[in-house]
Design a protein around this motif. Structure first.
Motif, PDB file in Angstrom:
ATOM      1  N   ASP A 130       0.815  -1.217   0.000  1.00 21.36           N
ATOM      2  CA  ASP A 130       0.000   0.000   0.000  1.00 21.36           C
ATOM      3  C   ASP A 130       0.851   1.271   0.000  1.00 21.36           C
ATOM      4  N   LYS A 131       2.120   1.132   0.415  1.00 23.18           N
ATOM      5  CA  LYS A 131       3.018   2.283   0.398  1.00 23.18           C
ATOM      6  C   LYS A 131       3.578   2.475  -1.007  1.00 23.18           C
ATOM      7  N   ASP A 132       4.092   3.658  -1.285  1.00 21.15           N
ATOM      8  CA  ASP A 132       4.694   3.907  -2.587  1.00 21.15           C
ATOM      9  C   ASP A 132       5.935   3.052  -2.733  1.00 21.15           C
ATOM     10  N   SER A 133       6.019   2.351  -3.846  1.00 23.24           N
ATOM     11  CA  SER A 133       7.196   1.513  -4.066  1.00 23.24           C
ATOM     12  C   SER A 133       8.327   2.355  -4.645  1.00 23.24           C
ATOM     13  N   VAL A 134       9.532   2.037  -4.273  1.00 20.55           N
ATOM     14  CA  VAL A 134      10.709   2.771  -4.730  1.00 20.55           C
ATOM     15  C   VAL A 134      11.551   1.851  -5.599  1.00 20.55           C
ATOM     16  N   SER A 135      12.019   2.367  -6.733  1.00 13.84           N
ATOM     17  CA  SER A 135      12.856   1.558  -7.618  1.00 13.84           C
ATOM     18  C   SER A 135      14.133   1.147  -6.903  1.00 13.84           C
ATOM     19  N   SER A 136      14.582  -0.046  -7.209  1.00 12.58           N
ATOM     20  CA  SER A 136      15.804  -0.549  -6.588  1.00 12.58           C
ATOM     21  C   SER A 136      17.003  -0.047  -7.382  1.00 12.58           C
ATOM     22  N   VAL A 137      17.721   0.920  -6.812  1.00 14.18           N
ATOM     23  CA  VAL A 137      18.862   1.540  -7.498  1.00 14.18           C
ATOM     24  C   VAL A 137      20.126   1.278  -6.691  1.00 14.18           C
ATOM     25  N   TYR A 138      21.202   0.887  -7.392  1.00 13.53           N
ATOM     26  CA  TYR A 138      22.477   0.627  -6.715  1.00 13.53           C
ATOM     27  C   TYR A 138      23.559   1.501  -7.352  1.00 13.53           C
ATOM     28  N   ARG A 139      24.344   2.156  -6.490  1.00 17.02           N
ATOM     29  CA  ARG A 139      25.414   3.032  -6.979  1.00 17.02           C
ATOM     30  C   ARG A 139      26.769   2.554  -6.479  1.00 17.02           C
ATOM     31  N   PHE A 140      27.757   2.599  -7.350  1.00 17.83           N
ATOM     32  CA  PHE A 140      29.141   2.299  -6.954  1.00 17.83           C
ATOM     33  C   PHE A 140      30.058   3.099  -7.859  1.00 17.83           C
ATOM     34  N   GLY A 141      31.065   3.756  -7.223  1.00 17.16           N
ATOM     35  CA  GLY A 141      31.915   4.660  -7.989  1.00 17.16           C
ATOM     36  C   GLY A 141      31.054   5.728  -8.642  1.00 17.16           C
ATOM     37  N   SER A 142      31.274   5.967  -9.926  1.00 14.22           N
ATOM     38  CA  SER A 142      30.447   6.938 -10.655  1.00 14.22           C
ATOM     39  C   SER A 142      29.329   6.239 -11.422  1.00 14.22           C
ATOM     40  N   ASN A 143      29.108   4.957 -11.109  1.00 15.95           N
ATOM     41  CA  ASN A 143      28.132   4.147 -11.825  1.00 15.95           C
ATOM     42  C   ASN A 143      26.808   4.049 -11.069  1.00 15.95           C
ATOM     43  N   GLU A 144      25.756   3.773 -11.817  1.00 12.84           N
ATOM     44  CA  GLU A 144      24.442   3.590 -11.199  1.00 12.84           C
ATOM     45  C   GLU A 144      23.664   2.533 -11.984  1.00 12.84           C
ATOM     46  N   ILE A 145      23.042   1.595 -11.256  1.00 12.80           N
ATOM     47  CA  ILE A 145      22.214   0.565 -11.890  1.00 12.80           C
ATOM     48  C   ILE A 145      20.795   0.685 -11.356  1.00 12.80           C
ATOM     49  N   ASP A 146      19.838   0.744 -12.265  1.00 13.60           N
ATOM     50  CA  ASP A 146      18.420   0.711 -11.884  1.00 13.60           C
ATOM     51  C   ASP A 146      17.900  -0.665 -12.294  1.00 13.60           C
ATOM     52  N   PHE A 147      17.768  -1.557 -11.296  1.00 18.20           N
ATOM     53  CA  PHE A 147      17.370  -2.933 -11.588  1.00 18.20           C
ATOM     54  C   PHE A 147      15.945  -3.005 -12.122  1.00 18.20           C
ATOM     55  N   ALA A 148      15.058  -2.169 -11.579  1.00 18.72           N
ATOM     56  CA  ALA A 148      13.653  -2.210 -11.988  1.00 18.72           C
ATOM     57  C   ALA A 148      13.484  -1.753 -13.441  1.00 18.72           C
ATOM     58  N   ALA A 149      14.233  -0.713 -13.824  1.00 19.15           N
ATOM     59  CA  ALA A 149      14.115  -0.170 -15.181  1.00 19.15           C
ATOM     60  C   ALA A 149      14.996  -0.922 -16.176  1.00 19.15           C
ATOM     61  N   GLN A 150      15.881  -1.796 -15.668  1.00 17.90           N
ATOM     62  CA  GLN A 150      16.830  -2.537 -16.497  1.00 17.90           C
ATOM     63  C   GLN A 150      17.686  -1.592 -17.351  1.00 17.90           C
ATOM     64  N   GLU A 151      18.316  -0.629 -16.635  1.00 17.94           N
ATOM     65  CA  GLU A 151      19.219   0.293 -17.304  1.00 17.94           C
ATOM     66  C   GLU A 151      20.295   0.751 -16.325  1.00 17.94           C
TER      67      GLU A 151
END
Length: 235
Positions: A130-151
């Protein structure tokens, strides 16, 4: 009081008599129950349907319950998972919970206790949903991965689209940061137990990750191949 809409449960149990008894009792409690007897069918069901809870036996043919759970979690599915197992050591419990299980019961179990735990997990999950879901994003160094968006955003600031397999492999490696993930584990969780790509296939994925994320692809900081064993992500 149950919700007006029946909660749906996936029951994964290969012991026929136990499966039938559990299905009957859960249905008597007002749940909609889909029952399967192996890991292959479980993953297919999860892919095709929404469930409010999964009751998952650990000792299954073809693919054990731990691997099924890992596969579900890597696909960003946060459905509650209640493990059922004849294994009753504390180490087995810890492993089940560590790999993404929400609860763990040993066989033989008290039916009333099982039904109570099922209800609590479903109610808790509904509150979270029921709460707003937040995309699962992981950052390391200058990189960023958005697992939900697959980018991802790579070292050079460029955006890259990731395939489903790339996303799953990245998530598996990052969730096991600092540990070698064996080739067998990758094959089972990312590709499935009945599809066996060559080692070169996985190596090509690792080469792509280095191209996206490494400042110097010849001296990898993040993605490592461990000869004869598997692959590792470090920071």
């Amino acid at each position: 009081m149950k919700e007006a809409t029946k909660a749906s449960i996936l029951l994964v149990e290969d012991e026929e008599n136990l499966q039938e008894a559990l299905k009957l009792n859960l249905e008597l409690e007002g749940y909609e129950v889909t029952a399967v007897d192996n890991g292959t069918a479980a993953l297919k069901a999860v892919k095709n349907e929404y469930f409010d809870l999964i009751i998952l036996d650990i000792m299954l043919p073809e693919m054990d319950g731990i691997a099924v759970c890992e596969n579900i979690r890597i696909q960003n599915n946060e459905v509650p998972i209640l493990f059922l197992s004849a294994k009753n050591s504390s180490a087995d419990r810890v492993l089940g919970l560590k790999k993404g299980g929400d609860d763990y019961m040993t066989k033989p179990f008290n039916l009333e206790e099982l039904l109570l735990r099922v209800e609590k997990l479903i109610v808790k999950n509904k509150r979270i949903q029921d709460k707003d879901s937040v995309s699962s994003v992981y950052r390391f160094g200058s990189n960023e991965i958005d697992f939900a968006a697959q980018e991802c955003i790579g070292k050079d600031g460029k955006h890259y689209e990731l395939s489903k397999k790339e996303t799953m492999l990245l998530k598996l490696l990052i969730e096991n940061k600092g540990e070698v993930v064996t080739r067998e584990k990758i094959l089972q969780v990312v590709w499935g137990y009945n599809v066996y790509p060559t080692t070169r296939t996985i190596d090509n994925f690792i080469l792509n990750f280095r191209k996206y994320f490494e400042e110097d692809s010849r001296n990898s900081r993040y993605f490592h191949s461990v000869r004869g064993v598997g692959y590792k992500f470090t920071e």
